[in-house]
Design a protein around this motif. Sequence first.
Motif, mmCIF file in Angstrom:
data_model
loop_
_atom_site.group_PDB
_atom_site.id
_atom_site.type_symbol
_atom_site.label_atom_id
_atom_site.label_comp_id
_atom_site.label_asym_id
_atom_site.label_seq_id
_atom_site.Cartn_x
_atom_site.Cartn_y
_atom_site.Cartn_z
ATOM 1 N N ASN A 1 -23.510 -24.818 39.294
ATOM 2 C CA ASN A 1 -23.392 -23.737 40.275
ATOM 3 C C ASN A 1 -24.754 -23.143 40.599
ATOM 4 N N LEU B 1 -19.281 -10.803 45.710
ATOM 5 C CA LEU B 1 -19.242 -11.754 46.827
ATOM 6 C C LEU B 1 -19.801 -13.113 46.405
ATOM 7 N N HIS B 2 -20.943 -13.089 45.715
ATOM 8 C CA HIS B 2 -21.546 -14.367 45.323
ATOM 9 C C HIS B 2 -20.750 -15.060 44.224
ATOM 10 N N GLU B 3 -20.132 -14.282 43.358
ATOM 11 C CA GLU B 3 -19.241 -14.915 42.376
ATOM 12 C C GLU B 3 -18.115 -15.637 43.110
ATOM 13 N N GLU B 4 -17.562 -15.006 44.155
ATOM 14 C CA GLU B 4 -16.489 -15.667 44.910
ATOM 15 C C GLU B 4 -16.991 -16.905 45.631
ATOM 16 N N LYS B 5 -18.271 -16.907 45.981
ATOM 17 C CA LYS B 5 -18.863 -18.074 46.656
ATOM 18 C C LYS B 5 -19.233 -19.172 45.664
ATOM 19 N N GLY B 6 -18.991 -18.933 44.380
ATOM 20 C CA GLY B 6 -19.241 -19.977 43.384
ATOM 21 C C GLY B 6 -20.555 -19.837 42.635
ATOM 22 N N TYR B 7 -21.275 -18.752 42.877
ATOM 23 C CA TYR B 7 -22.499 -18.506 42.098
ATOM 24 C C TYR B 7 -22.134 -18.022 40.696
#
Length: 243
Positions: A3, A26-32
């Motif tokens: 990731n 937001l970035h966790e949801e984007k896979g970060y």
Amino acid sequence: MANKTALVVSAHSADFVWRCGGAIALHEEKGYDVTVVCLSYGERGESAKLWKQEGMTLEKVKTERRKEAENAASALGVTDIQFFDLGDYPLELDTDAKYKLVDVIRKVQPAFMLSHSQYDPYNTDHMYATRIALECRMIAQAWGHNPGEKVLGAPQLYLFEPHQTEQMGWKPDTFLDITSVWDKKRAAIECMQGQEHLWDYYTNVAENRGNHFRRNSGGQAGGRPAKYAEGFQSVFPRTVDEL
Ligand SMILES: [Zn+2]
């Protein structure tokens, strides 16, 4: 493929929640995978409500603050939160503590970093944290530091919005639409029981920045209808092939 990653350097244990909780969620949801480093708990300077309770001790305040930050981090979906417990008011890092942060930076290899405004006369711990983030970013880039380790590239350092914005010489150049994750940010904010006086203040900030997002994304001529946003000031220029 692994990731993408991001790293937040937070002077005190609640700062990341108010200032970039939306960006984290937001970035966790984007896979970060987002790592948060809390350099201190803010146990002396940012825990007034806890200190007003009978029989309070430094250790109890730290335990409470850690619990709040862990709850907030899980509301935001943070991959990894680390507490350096270096003390606050004043926050100070010796060389070993700096190297510890460099180790984290090299291990995470963040695509971007987040920290405080570069100037903050109300809270020198905040501007100190940014100075440290920049210094450790630099060391992490040095081929001669722990040779053989993977050196750091050039992640952007975004400065998140300070308290009393205009006094800090902070000027946003980036607005991030956090409408889709606002519920997570508000839930994280409400984990900060010791600072209830800030809950609505930071909701207002997000609404105001939502207005700036709408205006700068095209306004009434096709702008995005963002309801909540976060503002950031970037330290480094972008390298582009097209404008
Ligand atoms: Zn703080």
